[in-house]
Write a protein that holds these residues in place. Structure first.
Motif, PDB file in Angstrom:
ATOM      1  N   GLY A 154     -14.472  10.217   3.304  1.00 21.94           N
ATOM      2  CA  GLY A 154     -15.304  10.988   4.215  1.00 21.94           C
ATOM      3  C   GLY A 154     -14.483  11.740   5.241  1.00 21.94           C
ATOM      4  N   ASN A 155     -15.189  12.300   6.244  1.00 22.37           N
ATOM      5  CA  ASN A 155     -14.587  13.156   7.270  1.00 22.37           C
ATOM      6  C   ASN A 155     -13.635  14.150   6.624  1.00 22.37           C
ATOM      7  OD1 ASN A 155     -13.840  14.325   9.673  1.00 22.37           O
ATOM      8  ND2 ASN A 155     -13.010  12.467  10.602  1.00 22.37           N
ATOM      9  N   TYR A 156     -14.152  14.850   5.621  1.00 17.09           N
ATOM     10  CA  TYR A 156     -13.323  15.784   4.855  1.00 17.09           C
ATOM     11  C   TYR A 156     -12.876  16.985   5.688  1.00 17.09           C
ATOM     12  CZ  TYR A 156     -15.104  12.992   1.022  1.00 17.09           C
ATOM     13  OH  TYR A 156     -15.421  11.940   0.205  1.00 17.09           O
ATOM     14  N   GLY A 157     -13.631  17.296   6.743  1.00 13.60           N
ATOM     15  CA  GLY A 157     -13.259  18.410   7.605  1.00 13.60           C
ATOM     16  C   GLY A 157     -12.191  18.065   8.629  1.00 13.60           C
ATOM     17  N   ARG A 158     -11.728  16.797   8.609  1.00 16.42           N
ATOM     18  CA  ARG A 158     -10.649  16.350   9.506  1.00 16.42           C
ATOM     19  C   ARG A 158     -11.044  16.528  10.970  1.00 16.42           C
ATOM     20  NH1 ARG A 158      -9.672  16.146   4.024  1.00 16.42           N
ATOM     21  NH2 ARG A 158      -7.547  15.423   3.613  1.00 16.42           N
ATOM     22  N   TYR A 159     -12.290  16.211  11.284  1.00 14.82           N
ATOM     23  CA  TYR A 159     -12.792  16.306  12.656  1.00 14.82           C
ATOM     24  C   TYR A 159     -12.298  15.128  13.483  1.00 14.82           C
ATOM     25  CZ  TYR A 159     -16.204  16.271  16.482  1.00 14.82           C
ATOM     26  OH  TYR A 159     -16.804  16.250  17.715  1.00 14.82           O
ATOM     27  N   ARG A 160     -11.899  15.404  14.737  1.00 11.71           N
ATOM     28  CA  ARG A 160     -11.404  14.347  15.611  1.00 11.71           C
ATOM     29  C   ARG A 160     -12.068  14.476  16.983  1.00 11.71           C
ATOM     30  NH1 ARG A 160      -7.367  11.840  12.967  1.00 11.71           N
ATOM     31  NH2 ARG A 160      -6.397  12.995  11.264  1.00 11.71           N
ATOM     32  N   ASN A 161     -12.643  13.352  17.423  1.00 12.55           N
ATOM     33  CA  ASN A 161     -13.326  13.331  18.707  1.00 12.55           C
ATOM     34  C   ASN A 161     -13.180  11.922  19.277  1.00 12.55           C
ATOM     35  OD1 ASN A 161     -15.467  12.865  20.671  1.00 12.55           O
ATOM     36  ND2 ASN A 161     -16.444  14.744  19.936  1.00 12.55           N
ATOM     37  N   THR A 162     -12.394  11.775  20.331  1.00  8.05           N
ATOM     38  CA  THR A 162     -12.102  10.445  20.869  1.00  8.05           C
ATOM     39  C   THR A 162     -13.360   9.777  21.423  1.00  8.05           C
ATOM     40  OG1 THR A 162     -11.454  11.453  22.981  1.00  8.05           O
ATOM     41  CG2 THR A 162      -9.706  10.979  21.392  1.00  8.05           C
ATOM     42  N   THR A 163     -14.303  10.565  21.920  1.00  8.98           N
ATOM     43  CA  THR A 163     -15.552   9.987  22.435  1.00  8.98           C
ATOM     44  C   THR A 163     -16.336   9.329  21.314  1.00  8.98           C
ATOM     45  OG1 THR A 163     -15.674  11.641  24.204  1.00  8.98           O
ATOM     46  CG2 THR A 163     -17.713  10.504  23.631  1.00  8.98           C
ATOM     47  N   ILE A 164     -16.406   9.997  20.168  1.00 14.82           N
ATOM     48  CA  ILE A 164     -17.098   9.420  19.014  1.00 14.82           C
ATOM     49  C   ILE A 164     -16.345   8.216  18.485  1.00 14.82           C
ATOM     50  CG2 ILE A 164     -17.694   9.835  16.591  1.00 14.82           C
ATOM     51  CD1 ILE A 164     -18.635  12.601  17.379  1.00 14.82           C
ATOM     52  N   ASP A 165     -15.020   8.318  18.415  1.00 15.13           N
ATOM     53  CA  ASP A 165     -14.227   7.177  17.944  1.00 15.13           C
ATOM     54  C   ASP A 165     -14.469   5.941  18.827  1.00 15.13           C
ATOM     55  OD1 ASP A 165     -13.157   8.611  15.853  1.00 15.13           O
ATOM     56  OD2 ASP A 165     -11.294   9.088  16.901  1.00 15.13           O
ATOM     57  N   LYS A 166     -14.521   6.135  20.129  1.00 19.77           N
ATOM     58  CA  LYS A 166     -14.759   5.018  21.049  1.00 19.77           C
ATOM     59  C   LYS A 166     -16.170   4.465  20.866  1.00 19.77           C
ATOM     60  CE  LYS A 166     -11.480   6.518  24.605  1.00 19.77           C
ATOM     61  NZ  LYS A 166     -11.326   7.075  25.978  1.00 19.77           N
ATOM     62  N   ALA A 167     -17.132   5.355  20.622  1.00 18.16           N
ATOM     63  CA  ALA A 167     -18.511   4.888  20.406  1.00 18.16           C
ATOM     64  C   ALA A 167     -18.615   4.079  19.117  1.00 18.16           C
ATOM     65  CB  ALA A 167     -19.460   6.082  20.356  1.00 18.16           C
ATOM     66  N   LEU A 168     -17.943   4.522  18.071  1.00 20.64           N
ATOM     67  CA  LEU A 168     -17.940   3.766  16.819  1.00 20.64           C
ATOM     68  C   LEU A 168     -17.304   2.393  17.025  1.00 20.64           C
ATOM     69  CD1 LEU A 168     -16.939   6.610  14.327  1.00 20.64           C
ATOM     70  CD2 LEU A 168     -19.120   5.376  14.352  1.00 20.64           C
ATOM     71  N   SER A 169     -16.226   2.347  17.793  1.00 26.85           N
ATOM     72  CA  SER A 169     -15.574   1.068  18.078  1.00 26.85           C
ATOM     73  C   SER A 169     -16.487   0.160  18.891  1.00 26.85           C
ATOM     74  CB  SER A 169     -14.261   1.294  18.837  1.00 26.85           C
ATOM     75  OG  SER A 169     -13.326   1.972  18.040  1.00 26.85           O
ATOM     76  N   ALA A 170     -17.222   0.738  19.833  1.00 26.02           N
ATOM     77  CA  ALA A 170     -18.134  -0.058  20.656  1.00 26.02           C
ATOM     78  C   ALA A 170     -19.279  -0.620  19.823  1.00 26.02           C
ATOM     79  CB  ALA A 170     -18.675   0.798  21.799  1.00 26.02           C
ATOM     80  N   ILE A 171     -19.776   0.158  18.874  1.00 23.39           N
ATOM     81  CA  ILE A 171     -20.817  -0.334  17.974  1.00 23.39           C
ATOM     82  C   ILE A 171     -20.282  -1.502  17.149  1.00 23.39           C
ATOM     83  CG2 ILE A 171     -22.171   0.264  15.923  1.00 23.39           C
ATOM     84  CD1 ILE A 171     -22.398   3.118  17.128  1.00 23.39           C
ATOM     85  N   ALA A 172     -19.001  -1.399  16.782  1.00 19.09           N
ATOM     86  CA  ALA A 172     -18.381  -2.445  15.968  1.00 19.09           C
ATOM     87  C   ALA A 172     -18.148  -3.732  16.745  1.00 19.09           C
ATOM     88  CB  ALA A 172     -17.055  -1.951  15.403  1.00 19.09           C
ATOM     89  N   ASP A 173     -18.215  -3.665  18.065  1.00 12.26           N
ATOM     90  CA  ASP A 173     -17.886  -4.828  18.882  1.00 12.26           C
ATOM     91  C   ASP A 173     -19.077  -5.745  19.135  1.00 12.26           C
ATOM     92  OD1 ASP A 173     -15.213  -4.267  19.146  1.00 12.26           O
ATOM     93  OD2 ASP A 173     -15.458  -3.112  20.988  1.00 12.26           O
ATOM     94  N   THR A 174     -20.269  -5.353  18.700  1.00 10.74           N
ATOM     95  CA  THR A 174     -21.446  -6.163  19.008  1.00 10.74           C
ATOM     96  C   THR A 174     -22.456  -6.089  17.874  1.00 10.74           C
ATOM     97  OG1 THR A 174     -23.287  -6.475  20.565  1.00 10.74           O
ATOM     98  CG2 THR A 174     -22.535  -4.222  20.209  1.00 10.74           C
ATOM     99  N   THR A 175     -23.298  -7.128  17.794  1.00 11.84           N
ATOM    100  CA  THR A 175     -24.414  -7.107  16.839  1.00 11.84           C
ATOM    101  C   THR A 175     -25.744  -6.996  17.561  1.00 11.84           C
ATOM    102  OG1 THR A 175     -24.550  -9.517  16.843  1.00 11.84           O
ATOM    103  CG2 THR A 175     -23.139  -8.489  15.168  1.00 11.84           C
ATOM    104  N   ASP A 176     -25.702  -6.799  18.863  1.00  9.14           N
ATOM    105  CA  ASP A 176     -26.911  -6.682  19.664  1.00  9.14           C
ATOM    106  C   ASP A 176     -27.412  -5.238  19.609  1.00  9.14           C
ATOM    107  OD1 ASP A 176     -28.859  -6.453  21.611  1.00  9.14           O
ATOM    108  OD2 ASP A 176     -27.799  -7.700  23.072  1.00  9.14           O
ATOM    109  N   PRO A 177     -28.587  -5.008  19.008  1.00  5.79           N
ATOM    110  CA  PRO A 177     -29.098  -3.634  18.898  1.00  5.79           C
ATOM    111  C   PRO A 177     -29.210  -2.937  20.246  1.00  5.79           C
ATOM    112  CG  PRO A 177     -30.381  -5.126  17.523  1.00  5.79           C
ATOM    113  CD  PRO A 177     -29.484  -5.978  18.361  1.00  5.79           C
ATOM    114  N   ALA A 178     -29.581  -3.676  21.273  1.00  2.00           N
ATOM    115  CA  ALA A 178     -29.727  -3.060  22.591  1.00  2.00           C
ATOM    116  C   ALA A 178     -28.388  -2.555  23.118  1.00  2.00           C
ATOM    117  CB  ALA A 178     -30.335  -4.067  23.572  1.00  2.00           C
ATOM    118  N   GLU A 179     -27.322  -3.278  22.806  1.00  6.97           N
ATOM    119  CA  GLU A 179     -25.989  -2.852  23.238  1.00  6.97           C
ATOM    120  C   GLU A 179     -25.453  -1.723  22.368  1.00  6.97           C
ATOM    121  OE1 GLU A 179     -23.256  -6.061  23.617  1.00  6.97           O
ATOM    122  OE2 GLU A 179     -24.602  -7.304  24.812  1.00  6.97           O
TER     123      GLU A 179
END
Length: 567
Positions: free
Chosen positions: A472-497
């Motif tokens: 994926g990400n075939y267009g080689r898009y880079r966005n540190t804000t999105i990367d941090k958000a993806l990491s934050a989603i990965a850090d919890t299983t709480d839907p509210a968080e």
């Protein structure tokens, strides 16, 4: 879940698969599905007959390497299998496959998987945790083969049927890829292939756990033969699967309309007239599971400018495309590219009414912001005319029509678009290497919004232009804000968080438009009811119905049955 295998040993308190998946979309822990889909018994009298399918175009090259950019379709699911089946058509539905249980611990940094007993490779050797561990060791040791960017730390075969993975950071976001996409490989075969050749070896005679063995590949035809020792009792129901390939949609249409194809996944214009009305037992399953995009190269060239991307978007008449090409079968999408209603639970409420900007004023606003000025009926910057090339597969006639419509729509606003039709192989090469300006394709096919956005936008899965990826990400898009958000989603299983981070991703998508959404992808899958039964339907979507869908096609192929009227 199967009860024949004991649960994994105790580990630090943490969520089971029930908890983790519930955080994404709500969980349905399905039974093994053998009985539900006709697989627990051998009511068909064992495997018999030939299932004729279509899943590709052009000459077939005998390549069954799961690391290759373009292996033959049976590679993923029919031959090589993942640990679990994550139903691509129903978010949160998981079935046991090579695994029978999995459990997270240590806040997403530890994953324990219980493997099924009694599974054999097609050469008769047993499948064990050593094979599963070796599969993930390949990813850890080879960055280029770590296709989903797993943060692997330790990999342990605790016993013959228990695999333990630990990670350097929370890996919840990778759950679908780890368990539902990574195909298990036989250590006794792949350890003999040098790492430098693991991506290029064509693997002409695959040794795998799936229900089939390769019989032959010749020209535009390929046949697979059912294994007699497949570990799901009574499966598969067909003795032979015959793949037939065509030069393009027109040749495909002629064959499928005559009832020569039992299971197909090709575009048919005016499908009611040209297919469904031909025979009362012809059937259609149309469940959109992806979004069609113009994919811009975000790393270089004119499409690296967000204002150019937004100008292209503003010039498009998406509704006209959908109605003209697909007869309205392609539902509207949104500026967040969020698959709805499947991912409704993570939709940012503040964006629910957001619409695409369109029209001459919007096009002009964005092109001026990009530094362009009107010049001779078009737009130019630094003496260079704004001109773009859209790459698509020449045999996909629906996409050709969409491309030609886009060309005319952009021309109306002074943007020159060249539509470049290429072969499937050329398209795949351009996509995987990032050597394009715009691509016309569609992405999704995941039951998990974490995996969906990770696949589209995670910079970790995007290599440099010229290096290959088939993730994926075939267009080689880079966005540190999105990367941090993806990491934050990965850090919890709480839907509210998790939700605020999904909202951040959607807000950034609207702001940056890293891909240009067109519509939810029409997904016509045709079945000849004279010959087959037991396939997924709108009422019983036990898997994604597409013959080319990785890995759902393998799940379905083993469970689809000859119709009683079939000869």
């Amino acid at each position: 879940m199967s009860s024949s295998t004991p649960p994994p040993p105790p580990e630090p308190a943490g969520p089971s698969r029930r908890t983790v998946l519930a955080s994404a979309a709500g969980i349905v822990l399905a039974a093994p599905l053998a009985a539900a889909c006709g697989g627990a018994d051998s009511g068909s009298g064992g495997s018999s007959g030939t299932l004729v399918v279509n899943a590709t175009q052009g000459q077939l090259v005998r390549n069954f390497n799961p690391f290759a950019p373009q292996p033959l379709h049976p590679t993923h699911g029919l031959l090589y299998e993942p640990l679990f089946h994550f139903n691509a058509a129903k978010a949160g539905v998981v079935h046991d496959w090579l695994g029978t249980d999995y459990r997270w611990g240590d806040d997403g940094k530890r994953l324990t998987v219980t493997l099924r007993k009694g599974v054999k490779w097609s050469d008769g050797k047993p499948f064990t945790a050593e094979d599963a561990a070796y599969t993930f060791q390949i990813a850890k040791d080879n960055k280029e083969l770590n296709q989903y960017a797993y943060p692997l730390d330790t990999i342990t075969a605790q016993d013959d049927h228990t695999l333990v993975l630990t990670f350097t950071e929370s890996a919840y976001t990778k759950e679908y890829f780890l368990l539902g996409k990574s195909k298990m490989l036989p250590k006794h075969i792949w350890s003999k292939i040098p790492d430098a050749k693991k991506k290029t070896d064509i693997n002409a005679n695959p040794v795998a756990t799936g229900a089939w063995k390769v019989k032959f590949v010749k020209g535009t035809t390929m046949e697979l033969t059912a294994r007699d020792d497949y570990y799901f009792a009574g499966l598969p129901h067909f003795r032979t699967i015959r793949y037939v390939s065509f030069s393009g949609n027109n040749a495909f249409l002629a064959s499928v309309a005559k009832g020569k194809i039992d299971w197909a996944g090709g575009f048919i214009p005016d499908i009611k007239k040209n297919y469904l009305d031909k025979d009362p037992r012809f059937d259609l399953v149309n469940t959109p599971m992806s979004v069609a995009f113009f994919v811009p190269c975000a790393a270089r060239g004119v499409t690296a400018d967000v204002n150019v991307r937004k100008a292209i978007s503003a010039a498009l008449d998406r509704d006209f495309m959908s109605k003209s090409v697909y007869g309205g079968y392609a539902p509207a999408t949104n500026p967040m590219a969020l698959l709805l209603p499947n991912f409704q639970s993570v939709l940012d409420p503040s964006l629910k009414d957001t619409e695409f900007e369109t029209g001459e004023a919007a096009v002009a606003k964005y092109l001026k912001a990009a530094g362009y000025a009107k010049s001779g009926g078009g737009w130019a910057k630094d003496g260079r005319k704004l001109s773009l090339t859209l790459t698509l597969v020449s045999g996909w006639t629906d996409y050709v029509s969409v491309g030609q419509m886009a060309k005319q729509q952009l021309k109306k606003y002074g943007i020159e678009l060249t539509v470049k039709g290429v072969s499937v192989a050329q398209f795949t090469n351009a996509q995987s290497t990032g050597r394009f300006e715009l691509l016309l394709s569609n992405y999704g096919y995941t039951p998990d919004p974490r995996a969906y956005y990770d696949q589209l936008l995670n910079s970790a899965v995007a290599p440099a232009i010229g290096e290959t990826t088939n993730v994926g990400n075939y267009g080689r898009y880079r966005n540190t804000t999105i990367d941090k958000a993806l990491s934050a989603i990965a850090d919890t299983t709480d839907p509210a968080e998790q939700k605020p981070h999904y909202y951040t991703i959607q807000q950034e998508f609207v702001r940056e438009m890293p891909l240009i959404p067109l519509f939810e992808q029409q997904n016509e899958i045709e079945f000849n009811g004279n010959h087959v039964t037991g396939y997924p339907t709108e009422e019983n979507l036990y898997a994604g119905a597409a013959i080319w869908l990785d890995p759902d096609s393998g799940w379905v192929a083993a469970r689809i049955k000859p119709a009683k009227s079939s000869k």
